[in-house]
Design a protein around this motif. Sequence first.
Motif, mmCIF file in Angstrom:
data_model
loop_
_atom_site.group_PDB
_atom_site.id
_atom_site.type_symbol
_atom_site.label_atom_id
_atom_site.label_comp_id
_atom_site.label_asym_id
_atom_site.label_seq_id
_atom_site.Cartn_x
_atom_site.Cartn_y
_atom_site.Cartn_z
ATOM 1 N N UNK A 193 0.812 -1.216 0.000
ATOM 2 C CA UNK A 193 0.000 0.000 0.000
ATOM 3 C C UNK A 193 0.844 1.264 0.000
ATOM 4 N N UNK A 194 2.155 1.125 0.084
ATOM 5 C CA UNK A 194 3.022 2.292 0.234
ATOM 6 C C UNK A 194 4.026 2.449 -0.902
ATOM 7 N N UNK A 195 3.846 1.691 -1.993
ATOM 8 C CA UNK A 195 4.729 1.803 -3.164
ATOM 9 C C UNK A 195 6.191 1.534 -2.826
ATOM 10 N N UNK A 196 6.410 0.647 -1.863
ATOM 11 C CA UNK A 196 7.775 0.379 -1.414
ATOM 12 C C UNK A 196 8.615 -0.270 -2.510
ATOM 13 N N UNK A 197 8.054 -1.221 -3.240
ATOM 14 C CA UNK A 197 8.821 -1.883 -4.296
ATOM 15 C C UNK A 197 9.231 -0.888 -5.383
ATOM 16 N N UNK A 198 8.324 0.026 -5.720
ATOM 17 C CA UNK A 198 8.662 1.056 -6.708
ATOM 18 C C UNK A 198 9.795 1.931 -6.200
ATOM 19 N N UNK A 199 9.708 2.316 -4.944
ATOM 20 C CA UNK A 199 10.760 3.143 -4.355
ATOM 21 C C UNK A 199 12.111 2.434 -4.410
ATOM 22 N N UNK A 226 17.032 11.440 8.688
ATOM 23 C CA UNK A 226 16.992 11.339 7.227
ATOM 24 C C UNK A 226 17.021 12.725 6.588
ATOM 25 N N UNK A 227 17.471 12.759 5.348
ATOM 26 C CA UNK A 227 17.514 14.001 4.577
ATOM 27 C C UNK A 227 16.276 14.171 3.702
ATOM 28 N N UNK A 228 15.638 13.060 3.362
ATOM 29 C CA UNK A 228 14.432 13.034 2.536
ATOM 30 C C UNK A 228 13.567 11.898 3.071
ATOM 31 N N UNK A 229 12.251 12.063 3.036
ATOM 32 C CA UNK A 229 11.342 10.979 3.405
ATOM 33 C C UNK A 229 10.347 10.767 2.268
ATOM 34 N N UNK A 230 10.106 9.505 1.957
ATOM 35 C CA UNK A 230 9.087 9.134 0.975
ATOM 36 C C UNK A 230 7.912 8.517 1.718
ATOM 37 N N UNK A 231 6.705 9.026 1.443
ATOM 38 C CA UNK A 231 5.496 8.480 2.060
ATOM 39 C C UNK A 231 4.925 7.394 1.147
ATOM 40 N N UNK A 232 4.120 7.765 0.168
ATOM 41 C CA UNK A 232 3.612 6.819 -0.829
ATOM 42 C C UNK A 232 2.997 7.614 -1.965
ATOM 43 N N UNK A 233 2.484 6.915 -2.986
ATOM 44 C CA UNK A 233 1.916 7.585 -4.159
ATOM 45 C C UNK A 233 0.492 7.104 -4.406
ATOM 46 N N UNK A 234 -0.284 7.004 -3.339
ATOM 47 C CA UNK A 234 -1.660 6.523 -3.440
ATOM 48 C C UNK A 234 -2.676 7.650 -3.611
ATOM 49 N N UNK A 264 3.945 11.085 -8.694
ATOM 50 C CA UNK A 264 2.778 10.222 -8.869
ATOM 51 C C UNK A 264 3.096 8.899 -9.549
ATOM 52 N N UNK A 265 4.318 8.729 -10.029
ATOM 53 C CA UNK A 265 4.714 7.466 -10.648
ATOM 54 C C UNK A 265 6.228 7.328 -10.520
ATOM 55 N N UNK A 266 6.748 6.218 -11.013
ATOM 56 C CA UNK A 266 8.172 5.928 -10.835
ATOM 57 C C UNK A 266 9.054 6.989 -11.478
ATOM 58 N N UNK A 267 8.666 7.467 -12.645
ATOM 59 C CA UNK A 267 9.481 8.478 -13.327
ATOM 60 C C UNK A 267 9.523 9.771 -12.529
ATOM 61 N N UNK A 303 8.985 10.084 -9.374
ATOM 62 C CA UNK A 303 9.705 9.821 -8.131
ATOM 63 C C UNK A 303 11.212 9.879 -8.361
ATOM 64 N N UNK A 304 11.674 9.265 -9.423
ATOM 65 C CA UNK A 304 13.106 9.292 -9.728
ATOM 66 C C UNK A 304 13.588 10.718 -9.960
ATOM 67 N N UNK A 305 12.815 11.495 -10.694
ATOM 68 C CA UNK A 305 13.205 12.885 -10.955
ATOM 69 C C UNK A 305 13.222 13.711 -9.671
ATOM 70 N N UNK A 306 12.224 13.508 -8.817
ATOM 71 C CA UNK A 306 12.169 14.267 -7.565
ATOM 72 C C UNK A 306 13.346 13.921 -6.667
ATOM 73 N N UNK A 307 13.657 12.637 -6.566
ATOM 74 C CA UNK A 307 14.791 12.225 -5.738
ATOM 75 C C UNK A 307 16.099 12.772 -6.286
ATOM 76 N N UNK A 308 16.279 12.664 -7.585
ATOM 77 C CA UNK A 308 17.523 13.162 -8.186
ATOM 78 C C UNK A 308 17.706 14.649 -7.887
ATOM 79 N N UNK A 309 16.642 15.406 -8.074
ATOM 80 C CA UNK A 309 16.731 16.850 -7.842
ATOM 81 C C UNK A 309 17.076 17.159 -6.387
ATOM 82 N N UNK A 310 16.452 16.448 -5.459
ATOM 83 C CA UNK A 310 16.714 16.717 -4.047
ATOM 84 C C UNK A 310 18.110 16.258 -3.630
ATOM 85 N N UNK A 311 18.557 15.148 -4.166
ATOM 86 C CA UNK A 311 19.894 14.659 -3.828
ATOM 87 C C UNK A 311 20.960 15.648 -4.294
#
Length: 314
Positions: free
Chosen positions: A171-177, A211-219, A263-266, A268-276
Motif C-alpha cells: 500500500x506504500x509503493x515500497x517496491x517502486x521506491x 533522514x535528509x528526505x522521506x518518501x510516504x507513498x503515491x496513493x 505520482x509514478x516511478x518516473x 519519483x526518480x526525478x524528484x529524488x535526483x533533484x533533491x539529492x
Amino acid sequence: MIAENDPAGTASLFRSAINRLTDHTCRLVTTQLRYNNLYPKDLHVPWLDAAGRDELADALETADVFHFHMLADEHMPLGDITAAPFLAGKKIVHHHHGHHAFRSDPAFFQKKYRELGRKNLLVSTPDLLPKLPGARWQPNLVPERDPAYMPHPRRPDGTVRLGHSPTRRGLKNTDTLLAVCQRLKAELPEITWDIIENASHADCLARKQACDIVFDHMQGYFGISSLEALSQGTPVIAGLDDWNIATIRDFFHCDAPPWVLAHDATELENALRELILAPNRRRDIGATSRAFMEDVWNEEFLVRALCDFYETVQ
C-alpha cells in the motif's frame, strides 16, 4: 475513544492533545497490539487487572462522547463487557482511517450508519470523504513541539539518506521506491536508504529524524508518516492528487502544501535526483515544511477543531 488498535498512533496523539491543551478529559480504550509500534497505552484491555476493569467501566459510564475508531462499535468486546449498555445519553462518533475493510466496502458502513441513524462521522484523510457521504475530515495531528517531532539534522557524512516507514509495503509503493533507488545508486552513489519496519514508534521517529528526505507513498493521499517528517523539517515526497491538495487548502485556508509531488516511478526518480543534487533546496523545503506544521497544521488548531465538532454533535 475506543479502538481495536491505535490507528497509526493517531488516537493516542488526540488523547494527549485533548488532555494537555483543553479543559476536557479523554480516555483511550484499545484491545490489540499491531506492527510492534508500542504506542502509548491508556486503558488497554488485555493488560487490565480487576481495578483496571472497574476503571474501564467507570470511564464508559461517565463519558459524554463515545468516539469509535475504524471498525470499533458498541458491540466490540472490551474484555467481558461492551460499550452497548452505556450508550444512553452518549454522543456517538465514528471515525475511519482507511482500514482495508472500509476501503473495500464503504457501502456496508454507509448502510450501517444510515440504519442506526449515526450522522457524526469523521475520516482521517480527504480521499475517504467520497466513501462516506456526510462525513467531515478531521486531519490527524502531531505534537510539533515535542523534541521527537522537531528538526534534528544529522552531521554531514557525504551521503544523502532517504527514509520510508511502510506498515504494508503493497500500500506504500515500497517496491517502486526500492527499484528507483537501485537505479539512482549507479548514478548518485551518495544515496542511502532506511526502510523502517517492525520498529517501535520512538525508534521510527528517531530514524526518520536522521533522514535528509522521506518518501510516504503515491496513493493519492498522505499518511501520518508525512506529517511526522514535515514536522521534523524534512522534505517529504508523496503522490497527493488534486482532490487532496484542494481539500487541504480549503480546510486550512492555506496556499499549496509543502509536499514534493511524485505520482509514478518516473516522477519519483526525478524528484529524488533533484533533491539529492540540491542540498540548499532540501534545506529550504525542510524549513518551509517545518513552518507549515508550526503555523498551519499545528496540534492546538486541530484539537480545537475536534472539540468544536464534539460540541456540535447530537
